[in-house]
Scaffold this active site. Structure first.
Site, mmCIF file in Angstrom:
data_model
loop_
_atom_site.group_PDB
_atom_site.id
_atom_site.type_symbol
_atom_site.label_atom_id
_atom_site.label_comp_id
_atom_site.label_asym_id
_atom_site.label_seq_id
_atom_site.Cartn_x
_atom_site.Cartn_y
_atom_site.Cartn_z
ATOM 1 N N SER A 43 0.814 -1.220 0.000
ATOM 2 C CA SER A 43 0.000 0.000 0.000
ATOM 3 C C SER A 43 0.847 1.270 0.000
ATOM 4 C CB SER A 43 -0.888 -0.021 1.253
ATOM 5 O OG SER A 43 -1.349 1.284 1.545
ATOM 6 N N GLY A 44 0.589 2.143 -0.965
ATOM 7 C CA GLY A 44 1.290 3.429 -1.006
ATOM 8 C C GLY A 44 0.982 4.264 0.225
ATOM 9 N N LEU A 45 -0.282 4.249 0.630
ATOM 10 C CA LEU A 45 -0.687 4.999 1.819
ATOM 11 C C LEU A 45 0.083 4.522 3.050
ATOM 12 C CD1 LEU A 45 -2.572 6.861 3.484
ATOM 13 C CD2 LEU A 45 -4.202 4.957 3.557
ATOM 14 N N ASP A 55 0.736 10.605 1.670
ATOM 15 C CA ASP A 55 0.538 9.772 0.476
ATOM 16 C C ASP A 55 0.466 10.674 -0.765
ATOM 17 O OD1 ASP A 55 0.020 7.593 -1.125
ATOM 18 O OD2 ASP A 55 -2.084 7.393 -0.552
ATOM 19 N N ASP A 82 1.342 -1.100 -5.003
ATOM 20 C CA ASP A 82 0.573 0.086 -5.352
ATOM 21 C C ASP A 82 1.590 1.119 -5.828
ATOM 22 O OD1 ASP A 82 -0.857 2.433 -5.354
ATOM 23 O OD2 ASP A 82 -1.213 2.474 -3.184
ATOM 24 N N ASP A 84 1.178 3.849 -7.465
ATOM 25 C CA ASP A 84 0.615 5.179 -7.713
ATOM 26 C C ASP A 84 0.466 5.417 -9.230
ATOM 27 O OD1 ASP A 84 0.501 5.509 -4.997
ATOM 28 O OD2 ASP A 84 2.340 6.665 -4.854
ATOM 29 N N GLU A 111 -2.346 3.880 -11.339
ATOM 30 C CA GLU A 111 -3.652 4.557 -11.340
ATOM 31 C C GLU A 111 -3.644 5.739 -12.298
ATOM 32 O OE1 GLU A 111 -3.328 5.179 -7.095
ATOM 33 O OE2 GLU A 111 -3.303 7.340 -7.344
ATOM 34 N N LYS A 117 0.571 12.294 -6.920
ATOM 35 C CA LYS A 117 -0.819 11.937 -6.639
ATOM 36 C C LYS A 117 -1.228 12.359 -5.223
ATOM 37 C CE LYS A 117 -1.718 8.897 -4.146
ATOM 38 N NZ LYS A 117 -1.966 7.473 -4.306
ATOM 39 N N ASN A 119 -4.060 10.892 -2.140
ATOM 40 C CA ASN A 119 -4.893 9.741 -1.789
ATOM 41 C C ASN A 119 -6.337 9.968 -2.239
ATOM 42 O OD1 ASN A 119 -6.758 8.226 0.352
ATOM 43 N ND2 ASN A 119 -4.823 7.139 0.164
ATOM 44 N N SER A 120 -6.975 8.898 -2.697
ATOM 45 C CA SER A 120 -8.332 8.996 -3.261
ATOM 46 C C SER A 120 -9.369 9.496 -2.255
ATOM 47 C CB SER A 120 -8.766 7.628 -3.774
ATOM 48 O OG SER A 120 -7.865 7.162 -4.732
ATOM 49 N N ARG A 156 -5.648 0.898 -12.590
ATOM 50 C CA ARG A 156 -6.646 1.379 -11.626
ATOM 51 C C ARG A 156 -7.426 2.561 -12.190
ATOM 52 N NH1 ARG A 156 -5.072 2.883 -5.431
ATOM 53 N NH2 ARG A 156 -6.395 4.708 -5.124
ATOM 54 N N HIS A 187 -12.039 1.616 -8.286
ATOM 55 C CA HIS A 187 -12.051 2.137 -6.915
ATOM 56 C C HIS A 187 -13.291 2.993 -6.686
ATOM 57 C CE1 HIS A 187 -10.468 2.668 -3.059
ATOM 58 N NE2 HIS A 187 -9.592 3.632 -3.247
HETATM 59 C C1 SPV Z 1 -3.406 2.479 -0.843
HETATM 60 O O1 SPV Z 1 -3.540 1.589 -0.008
HETATM 61 O O2 SPV Z 1 -2.435 3.238 -0.860
HETATM 62 C C2 SPV Z 1 -4.432 2.696 -1.878
HETATM 63 C C3 SPV Z 1 -5.817 2.407 -1.586
HETATM 64 O O3 SPV Z 1 -4.089 3.181 -2.942
HETATM 65 S S1 SPV Z 1 -6.563 3.909 -1.166
HETATM 66 O O4 SPV Z 1 -5.940 4.406 0.047
HETATM 67 O O5 SPV Z 1 -7.966 3.592 -0.971
HETATM 68 O O6 SPV Z 1 -6.417 4.863 -2.260
HETATM 69 MG MG MG Z 2 -2.332 4.150 -2.857
#
Ligand code: SPV
Ligand code: MG
Length: 298
Positions: A43-45, A55, A82, A84, A111, A117, A119-120, A156, A187
């Site tokens: 996970s990037g986050l 993130d 992930d 990004d 993505e 980027k 975070n979504s 993504r 997503h």
């Molecule tokens: C992550 O886990 O970094 C993701 C999922 O990309 S989210 O945080 O929902 O974007």
């Molecule tokens: Mg991410």
């Protein structure tokens, strides 16, 4: 034992729904494997959070890669990174794929947003999406670069996150599949699964679909299996579990000026040694050190 890339490709194309759990460093990767998961979400986050940064690509791509190398070494199951936006344009993606293959990472997800980027779940509607053709170029570049035929590229789609609707999500997913993506990650940040289920209905199994039910977690996973979802990602739950555990332990120890209240609530030091595989070194010393296992350096 098959290669990690082959394991991941098999998991992506299996008839049943498979699950990935988030990890963000070597020890969490090992914990995910021991819990019985067949794969890891890098996970990037959470990798950013473990470094204490946001993130937003504040950690450089090589810093992320170094973490991935520890995660890959510490676990025997495939990792889906992930990645990004791919940390740049098609050329950065090509270099990334080469480095991921060298470090034993089985697959990457890119993505359709812009570098750097966000975070979504932060101002999702305001985030600009990548140009479809430019993003397809990244997917093609990745697929042309990989040496291992089983390395997987997951594309993504963020159109639902930005509020651009189902038609745009389908248009993008179709273009990414045609560009060579091995799977689509769709997503959503809704608390209901409706837009994901609507996507699944229209997509009709065109290629494997990956979802991240962080916000629509109350829906039983059987609903997604019935809808044909291939992979479900639990994207941030070990990081969140450890934040709560660390906050509680730190607060309690500071308040009580004592370890007594926590000693029996937390992992033992021996458990740390076990997760580090200290036993293997012990055994190797008897084989390789003159005079056997003396627990001494040279
Ligand atoms: C992550 O886990 O970094 C993701 C999922 O990309 S989210 O945080 O929902 O974007
Ligand atoms: Mg991410």
């Amino acid at each position: 034992m098959s290669k990690k890339t082959t394991q991941f490709k098999t998991l992506l194309n299996s008839d049943q729904t498979e699950f990935l759990m988030e990890a963000h460093d070597g020890i969490s990767a090992r914990i995910v494997e021991e819990a019985g998961f067949k794969g890891i979400w890098g996970s990037g986050l959470c990798i950013s959070a473990a470094m204490g940064v946001r993130d937003n690509n504040e950690a450089s791509w090589t810093q992320v890669l170094d973490v991935l190398e520890f995660m890959s070494d510490a676990s025997g199951i495939p990792i889906l990174l992930d990645a990004d936006t791919g940390y740049g344009n098609f050329n950065n993606v090509r270099r990334l794929v080469r480095k991921l293959e060298q470090r034993g990472v089985a697959a990457m997800c890119i993505e359709d947003k812009l570098f750097p980027k966000t975070n979504s779940f932060i101002k999702g509607e305001q985030q600009p999406l990548a140009d479809v053709d430019e993003f397809c170029g990244k997917i093609k570049a990745a697929k042309d670069t990989q040496h291992d035929a089983d390395f997987c590229v997951v594309a993504r789609v963020e159109a639902l996150i930005t509020g651009q609707g189902l038609a745009e999500a389908l248009r993008r997913a179709t273009a990414y599949r045609r560009a060579g993506a091995d799977a689509i990650l769709i997503h959503s940040k809704k608390s209901s699964p409706d837009e994901i289920l609507a996507f699944m209905k229209e997509w009709r199994g065109n290629s494997p679909v990956v979802i991240v039910p962080t916000t629509y977690y109350t829906t039983p996973t059987s609903v997604f299996s019935e809808a044909g979802v291939s992979v479900i990602i639990w994207a941030n739950h070990l990081m969140r579990a450890s934040i709560t555990a660390m906050q509680q332990a730190a607060t309690l120890i500071n308040r009580e000026r004592s370890l007594e209240p926590v000693e029996h609530e937390i992992a033992t030091v021996k458990e740390i040694f076990r997760l580090q595989n200290a036993g293997e070194l012990d055994e190797a010393e008897t084989r390789y050190l003159p005079g056997g296992n003396t627990a001494q350096g040279s």
